[in-house]
Scaffold this motif. Structure first.
Motif, PDB file in Angstrom:
ATOM      1  N   CYS A  49       0.851  -1.203   0.000  1.00  0.00           N
ATOM      2  CA  CYS A  49       0.000   0.000   0.000  1.00  0.00           C
ATOM      3  C   CYS A  49       0.883   1.248   0.000  1.00  0.00           C
ATOM      4  O   CYS A  49       1.737   1.402   0.874  1.00  0.00           O
ATOM      5  CB  CYS A  49      -0.878  -0.033   1.253  1.00  0.00           C
ATOM      6  SG  CYS A  49      -1.712   1.512   1.589  1.00  0.00           S
TER       7      CYS A  49
ATOM      8  N   THR B 243      -0.007   4.303   0.638  1.00  0.00           N
ATOM      9  CA  THR B 243      -0.297   5.147   1.812  1.00  0.00           C
ATOM     10  C   THR B 243       0.588   4.724   2.981  1.00  0.00           C
ATOM     11  O   THR B 243       1.219   5.544   3.652  1.00  0.00           O
ATOM     12  CB  THR B 243      -1.782   4.999   2.218  1.00  0.00           C
ATOM     13  OG1 THR B 243      -2.594   5.208   1.082  1.00  0.00           O
ATOM     14  CG2 THR B 243      -2.145   5.972   3.314  1.00  0.00           C
ATOM     15  N   LYS B 244       0.620   3.433   3.204  1.00  0.00           N
ATOM     16  CA  LYS B 244       1.436   2.858   4.288  1.00  0.00           C
ATOM     17  C   LYS B 244       2.915   3.195   4.082  1.00  0.00           C
ATOM     18  O   LYS B 244       3.606   3.576   5.019  1.00  0.00           O
ATOM     19  CB  LYS B 244       1.215   1.340   4.267  1.00  0.00           C
ATOM     20  CG  LYS B 244       1.786   0.540   5.405  1.00  0.00           C
ATOM     21  CD  LYS B 244       1.324  -0.914   5.213  1.00  0.00           C
ATOM     22  CE  LYS B 244       2.013  -1.872   6.135  1.00  0.00           C
ATOM     23  NZ  LYS B 244       1.204  -2.225   7.306  1.00  0.00           N
TER      24      LYS B 244
ATOM     25  N   PRO C 170      -5.775   6.766   0.802  1.00  0.00           N
ATOM     26  CA  PRO C 170      -5.904   5.321   1.076  1.00  0.00           C
ATOM     27  C   PRO C 170      -6.973   4.652   0.221  1.00  0.00           C
ATOM     28  O   PRO C 170      -7.967   5.280  -0.133  1.00  0.00           O
ATOM     29  CB  PRO C 170      -6.305   5.274   2.554  1.00  0.00           C
ATOM     30  CG  PRO C 170      -6.510   6.653   3.004  1.00  0.00           C
ATOM     31  CD  PRO C 170      -6.133   7.600   1.933  1.00  0.00           C
ATOM     32  N   LYS C 171      -6.721   3.415  -0.115  1.00  0.00           N
ATOM     33  CA  LYS C 171      -7.719   2.598  -0.817  1.00  0.00           C
ATOM     34  C   LYS C 171      -7.943   1.369   0.032  1.00  0.00           C
ATOM     35  O   LYS C 171      -6.969   0.752   0.481  1.00  0.00           O
ATOM     36  CB  LYS C 171      -7.195   2.169  -2.189  1.00  0.00           C
ATOM     37  CG  LYS C 171      -6.986   3.315  -3.143  1.00  0.00           C
ATOM     38  CD  LYS C 171      -6.444   2.792  -4.472  1.00  0.00           C
ATOM     39  CE  LYS C 171      -5.968   3.973  -5.312  1.00  0.00           C
ATOM     40  NZ  LYS C 171      -4.840   3.688  -6.153  1.00  0.00           N
TER      41      LYS C 171
ATOM     42  N   ILE D 115      -8.182  -2.147   1.072  1.00  0.00           N
ATOM     43  CA  ILE D 115      -7.692  -3.410   0.531  1.00  0.00           C
ATOM     44  C   ILE D 115      -7.715  -4.453   1.652  1.00  0.00           C
ATOM     45  O   ILE D 115      -7.897  -4.108   2.814  1.00  0.00           O
ATOM     46  CB  ILE D 115      -6.263  -3.269  -0.042  1.00  0.00           C
ATOM     47  CG1 ILE D 115      -5.327  -2.620   0.994  1.00  0.00           C
ATOM     48  CG2 ILE D 115      -6.256  -2.492  -1.346  1.00  0.00           C
ATOM     49  CD1 ILE D 115      -3.875  -2.542   0.570  1.00  0.00           C
TER      50      ILE D 115
ATOM     51  N   CYS E   9      -5.849  -3.984   5.014  1.00  0.00           N
ATOM     52  CA  CYS E   9      -6.237  -2.868   5.901  1.00  0.00           C
ATOM     53  C   CYS E   9      -6.640  -3.367   7.287  1.00  0.00           C
ATOM     54  O   CYS E   9      -6.290  -2.748   8.297  1.00  0.00           O
ATOM     55  CB  CYS E   9      -7.406  -2.089   5.314  1.00  0.00           C
ATOM     56  SG  CYS E   9      -6.969  -1.061   3.914  1.00  0.00           S
TER      57      CYS E   9
ATOM     58  N   CYS F 193      -3.705  -3.773   9.469  1.00  0.00           N
ATOM     59  CA  CYS F 193      -2.683  -2.732   9.308  1.00  0.00           C
ATOM     60  C   CYS F 193      -2.633  -1.815  10.534  1.00  0.00           C
ATOM     61  O   CYS F 193      -3.673  -1.423  11.077  1.00  0.00           O
ATOM     62  CB  CYS F 193      -2.993  -1.915   8.052  1.00  0.00           C
ATOM     63  SG  CYS F 193      -1.826  -0.580   7.771  1.00  0.00           S
TER      64      CYS F 193
ATOM     65  N   CYS G 256      -6.446   5.686   8.686  1.00  0.00           N
ATOM     66  CA  CYS G 256      -7.096   5.735   7.367  1.00  0.00           C
ATOM     67  C   CYS G 256      -8.614   5.676   7.440  1.00  0.00           C
ATOM     68  O   CYS G 256      -9.303   6.306   6.633  1.00  0.00           O
ATOM     69  CB  CYS G 256      -6.613   4.576   6.505  1.00  0.00           C
ATOM     70  SG  CYS G 256      -4.877   4.679   6.074  1.00  0.00           S
TER      71      CYS G 256
HETATM   72  S1  SF4 Z   1      -5.095   0.852   6.560  1.00  0.00           S
HETATM   73 FE1  SF4 Z   1      -5.133   0.152   4.430  1.00  0.00          FE
HETATM   74  S2  SF4 Z   1      -5.038   2.034   3.220  1.00  0.00           S
HETATM   75 FE2  SF4 Z   1      -4.369   2.547   5.283  1.00  0.00          FE
HETATM   76  S3  SF4 Z   1      -2.154   2.352   5.262  1.00  0.00           S
HETATM   77 FE3  SF4 Z   1      -2.985   0.411   5.970  1.00  0.00          FE
HETATM   78  S4  SF4 Z   1      -3.165  -0.872   4.161  1.00  0.00           S
HETATM   79 FE4  SF4 Z   1      -2.937   1.252   3.468  1.00  0.00          FE
END
Ligand code: SF4
Length: 171
Positions: A20, A22-23, A154-155, A157, A160, A163, A169
């Motif tokens: 990801c 964003t991550k 963020p998308k 997925i 998430c 994560c 997010c």
């Molecule tokens: S929560 Fe999802 S979108 Fe946000 S950083 Fe983690 S993997 Fe990426």
């Protein structure tokens, strides 16, 4: 190295690039969330309990953290992982390590093994000519992402839910 403008990501950044963007950006900007998820704790236990006899945690240039290495006819670098469903991500990380050994450390030949103790399986990783070209392209893409002035949107997925940045997010 001209090919990659001198910029070299860490193995963690390579993994996050594959999972990801964003991550990746958040991590690269030292934005860390407290991560006490069961999943991470289980991962640490597996990491600490597996392969106790092997030499562990070889850190190179603060970029690469090898779980252990074995030297026979060829040097073999090992990673220990929990989640088999992230095998493509782990493979890319190890490909980067092999590339790093070849082009930055100038140690070659080297092979890679990803160990999945909970699945009692291993994945062998080699670096072919195509991978040799792919890794510098990925390094340049990572550099571009981490130098963006704002966080990539963020998308949602599958990763998430496990994560550390979930609350950042989605809450
Ligand atoms: S929560 Fe999802 S979108 Fe946000 S950083 Fe983690 S993997 Fe990426």
């Amino acid at each position: 190295m001209d090919l990659v403008n001198g910029y070299l990501p860490s193995g963690t950044e390579i993994q996050y690039y594959a999972i990801c963007h964003t991550k990746l950006w958040l991590f690269a900007h030292y934005i860390r969330m407290e991560d006490n998820s069961d999943d991470v704790i289980i991962g640490r236990i597996i990491h600490e309990d597996s392969y106790k006899r092997e030499q562990k945690e070889i850190i190179i240039h603060d970029k690469i953290a090898l779980d252990f290495v074995k030297k026979g006819d060829t040097l073999v670098i090992h990673e220990v992982k929990k989640e088999y469903n992230l095998v493509d991500v782990h493979r890319l990380q190890l490909m980067y390590y092999l590339w790093y050994f070849h082009h930055i450390l100038e140690i070659w030949p080297v092979e890679g093994i990803i160990n999945y103790p909970t699945h009692k399986t291993q994945e062998k990783v080699m670096l072919n000519d195509q991978d040799e070209m792919l890794i510098p392209e990925i390094i340049l893409k990572i550099e571009k992402i981490v130098h963006q002035s704002s966080v990539p949107i963020p998308k949602k997925i599958r990763p998430c839910s496990k994560c550390a940045y979930f609350e950042f997010c989605w809450v």
